[in-house]
Design a protein around this motif. Structure first.
Motif, PDB file in Angstrom:
ATOM      1  N   ALA A   4     -37.187 -27.559 -12.841  1.00  0.00           N
ATOM      2  CA  ALA A   4     -37.967 -27.128 -14.015  1.00  0.00           C
ATOM      3  C   ALA A   4     -37.875 -28.149 -15.145  1.00  0.00           C
ATOM      4  O   ALA A   4     -36.856 -28.833 -15.296  1.00  0.00           O
ATOM      5  N   ASP A   5     -38.938 -28.250 -15.939  1.00  0.00           N
ATOM      6  CA  ASP A   5     -38.920 -29.131 -17.114  1.00  0.00           C
ATOM      7  C   ASP A   5     -38.186 -28.458 -18.265  1.00  0.00           C
ATOM      8  O   ASP A   5     -37.724 -29.124 -19.184  1.00  0.00           O
ATOM      9  N   GLN A   6     -38.130 -27.132 -18.216  1.00  0.00           N
ATOM     10  CA  GLN A   6     -37.478 -26.407 -19.295  1.00  0.00           C
ATOM     11  C   GLN A   6     -36.872 -25.115 -18.762  1.00  0.00           C
ATOM     12  O   GLN A   6     -37.492 -24.418 -17.961  1.00  0.00           O
ATOM     13  N   VAL A   7     -35.662 -24.816 -19.207  1.00  0.00           N
ATOM     14  CA  VAL A   7     -35.025 -23.534 -18.889  1.00  0.00           C
ATOM     15  C   VAL A   7     -34.539 -22.968 -20.216  1.00  0.00           C
ATOM     16  O   VAL A   7     -33.804 -23.629 -20.946  1.00  0.00           O
ATOM     17  N   SER A   8     -34.972 -21.779 -20.557  1.00  0.00           N
ATOM     18  CA  SER A   8     -34.566 -21.159 -21.817  1.00  0.00           C
ATOM     19  C   SER A   8     -34.217 -19.702 -21.577  1.00  0.00           C
ATOM     20  O   SER A   8     -34.706 -19.086 -20.634  1.00  0.00           O
ATOM     21  N   GLU A   9     -33.419 -19.172 -22.488  1.00  0.00           N
ATOM     22  CA  GLU A   9     -32.934 -17.807 -22.302  1.00  0.00           C
ATOM     23  C   GLU A   9     -33.044 -17.027 -23.600  1.00  0.00           C
ATOM     24  O   GLU A   9     -32.894 -17.602 -24.683  1.00  0.00           O
ATOM     25  N   LYS A  10     -33.300 -15.737 -23.479  1.00  0.00           N
ATOM     26  CA  LYS A  10     -33.367 -14.906 -24.676  1.00  0.00           C
ATOM     27  C   LYS A  10     -32.784 -13.531 -24.374  1.00  0.00           C
ATOM     28  O   LYS A  10     -32.987 -12.988 -23.290  1.00  0.00           O
ATOM     29  N   VAL A  11     -32.087 -12.999 -25.354  1.00  0.00           N
ATOM     30  CA  VAL A  11     -31.528 -11.644 -25.220  1.00  0.00           C
ATOM     31  C   VAL A  11     -32.371 -10.715 -26.081  1.00  0.00           C
ATOM     32  O   VAL A  11     -32.631 -10.996 -27.250  1.00  0.00           O
ATOM     33  N   GLY A  12     -32.813  -9.610 -25.491  1.00  0.00           N
ATOM     34  CA  GLY A  12     -33.657  -8.665 -26.229  1.00  0.00           C
ATOM     35  C   GLY A  12     -32.842  -7.756 -27.122  1.00  0.00           C
ATOM     36  O   GLY A  12     -31.609  -7.702 -27.023  1.00  0.00           O
ATOM     37  N   SER A  13     -33.532  -7.003 -27.971  1.00  0.00           N
ATOM     38  CA  SER A  13     -32.851  -6.078 -28.879  1.00  0.00           C
ATOM     39  C   SER A  13     -32.109  -5.002 -28.087  1.00  0.00           C
ATOM     40  O   SER A  13     -31.156  -4.399 -28.572  1.00  0.00           O
TER      41      SER A  13
ATOM     42  N   TYR B 123     -38.137 -20.358 -16.629  1.00  0.00           N
ATOM     43  CA  TYR B 123     -38.209 -21.710 -16.071  1.00  0.00           C
ATOM     44  C   TYR B 123     -39.654 -22.156 -16.172  1.00  0.00           C
ATOM     45  O   TYR B 123     -40.552 -21.423 -15.740  1.00  0.00           O
ATOM     46  N   ILE B 124     -39.874 -23.333 -16.737  1.00  0.00           N
ATOM     47  CA  ILE B 124     -41.242 -23.818 -16.910  1.00  0.00           C
ATOM     48  C   ILE B 124     -41.388 -25.187 -16.252  1.00  0.00           C
ATOM     49  O   ILE B 124     -40.551 -26.067 -16.433  1.00  0.00           O
ATOM     50  N   LYS B 125     -42.472 -25.338 -15.505  1.00  0.00           N
ATOM     51  CA  LYS B 125     -42.772 -26.621 -14.860  1.00  0.00           C
ATOM     52  C   LYS B 125     -44.173 -27.048 -15.286  1.00  0.00           C
ATOM     53  O   LYS B 125     -45.126 -26.279 -15.167  1.00  0.00           O
TER      54      LYS B 125
ATOM     55  N   LYS C 269     -41.729 -13.473 -26.073  1.00  0.00           N
ATOM     56  CA  LYS C 269     -40.849 -14.298 -26.912  1.00  0.00           C
ATOM     57  C   LYS C 269     -40.025 -15.276 -26.069  1.00  0.00           C
ATOM     58  O   LYS C 269     -39.764 -16.397 -26.498  1.00  0.00           O
ATOM     59  N   THR C 270     -39.606 -14.847 -24.915  1.00  0.00           N
ATOM     60  CA  THR C 270     -38.820 -15.734 -24.049  1.00  0.00           C
ATOM     61  C   THR C 270     -39.682 -16.909 -23.603  1.00  0.00           C
ATOM     62  O   THR C 270     -39.245 -18.067 -23.632  1.00  0.00           O
ATOM     63  N   MET C 271     -40.909 -16.616 -23.222  1.00  0.00           N
ATOM     64  CA  MET C 271     -41.792 -17.700 -22.795  1.00  0.00           C
ATOM     65  C   MET C 271     -42.084 -18.644 -23.965  1.00  0.00           C
ATOM     66  O   MET C 271     -42.038 -19.869 -23.815  1.00  0.00           O
ATOM     67  N   HIS C 272     -42.356 -18.070 -25.127  1.00  0.00           N
ATOM     68  CA  HIS C 272     -42.638 -18.905 -26.301  1.00  0.00           C
ATOM     69  C   HIS C 272     -41.431 -19.774 -26.661  1.00  0.00           C
ATOM     70  O   HIS C 272     -41.587 -20.940 -27.028  1.00  0.00           O
ATOM     71  N   LYS C 273     -40.245 -19.199 -26.529  1.00  0.00           N
ATOM     72  CA  LYS C 273     -39.043 -19.979 -26.826  1.00  0.00           C
ATOM     73  C   LYS C 273     -38.974 -21.187 -25.887  1.00  0.00           C
ATOM     74  O   LYS C 273     -38.737 -22.314 -26.316  1.00  0.00           O
ATOM     75  N   GLY C 274     -39.206 -20.952 -24.606  1.00  0.00           N
ATOM     76  CA  GLY C 274     -39.181 -22.042 -23.626  1.00  0.00           C
ATOM     77  C   GLY C 274     -40.226 -23.101 -23.948  1.00  0.00           C
ATOM     78  O   GLY C 274     -39.951 -24.298 -23.907  1.00  0.00           O
ATOM     79  N   LEU C 275     -41.428 -22.651 -24.292  1.00  0.00           N
ATOM     80  CA  LEU C 275     -42.513 -23.599 -24.580  1.00  0.00           C
ATOM     81  C   LEU C 275     -42.219 -24.404 -25.843  1.00  0.00           C
ATOM     82  O   LEU C 275     -42.469 -25.612 -25.886  1.00  0.00           O
ATOM     83  N   GLN C 276     -41.683 -23.726 -26.860  1.00  0.00           N
ATOM     84  CA  GLN C 276     -41.343 -24.424 -28.115  1.00  0.00           C
ATOM     85  C   GLN C 276     -40.273 -25.477 -27.859  1.00  0.00           C
ATOM     86  O   GLN C 276     -40.361 -26.594 -28.353  1.00  0.00           O
TER      87      GLN C 276
END
Ligand code: FES
Length: 140
Positions: A40-49, A57-59, A126-133
């Protein structure tokens, strides 16, 4: 001969009774974008409320379009169906386009999920946006 999958029939009925529309149920049962991408070009993680965790994972492809997105999710059916639907909305699109996708867009694809699960759509987006940002920031 049609082989009946009784366990998914039971799940389908349970989700439908809980207020999930058919598209949302299909996304949840198929889980077609669940898992990870090796390179993947990007791996990011987010914890919800709610305390649930999503990892995205973004490619990207050679034309700078989103080639593939996968999610690893510790969360509910709402979160899983929302994340899978969100991927269908952004595949083949630019990062800028994908950053404009919102909860309402995902809800439209799902058609309906219980109201108390709407924050799960938010977590998926939000998780996807975090990865893209983060991907965007790294590229600059
Ligand atoms: Fe935590 Fe849905 S993601 S309850």
């Amino acid at each position: 001969m049609v082989i009946k999958n009784t366990s998914s029939d039971a799940e389908r009925k349970m989700l439908s009774d809980a207020g999930y529309a058919d598209p949302a149920i299909n996304y949840y049962l198929e889980k077609k974008y669940m898992g990870h991408i090796e390179n993947a070009d990007q791996v990011s993680e987010k914890v919800g409320s709610c305390g649930d965790i999503m990892k995205v994972y973004i490619k990207m492809d050679q034309n700078n379009l989103i080639d593939d997105v996968r999610y690893e999710i510790t969360g509910c059916a709402g979160a899983i169906s929302a994340a899978m639907a969100a991927v269908d909305l952004v595949k083949g699109k630019t990062i800028e386009y994908a950053l404009k996708i919102n909860d309402g867009d995902v809800f439209k694809v799902l058609e309906n999920i219980p109201e108390k699960k709407h924050h799960c759509i938010q977590l998926a987006v939000k998780t996807m946006h975090k990865g893209l940002q983060e991907l965007k920031t790294e590229k600059v």
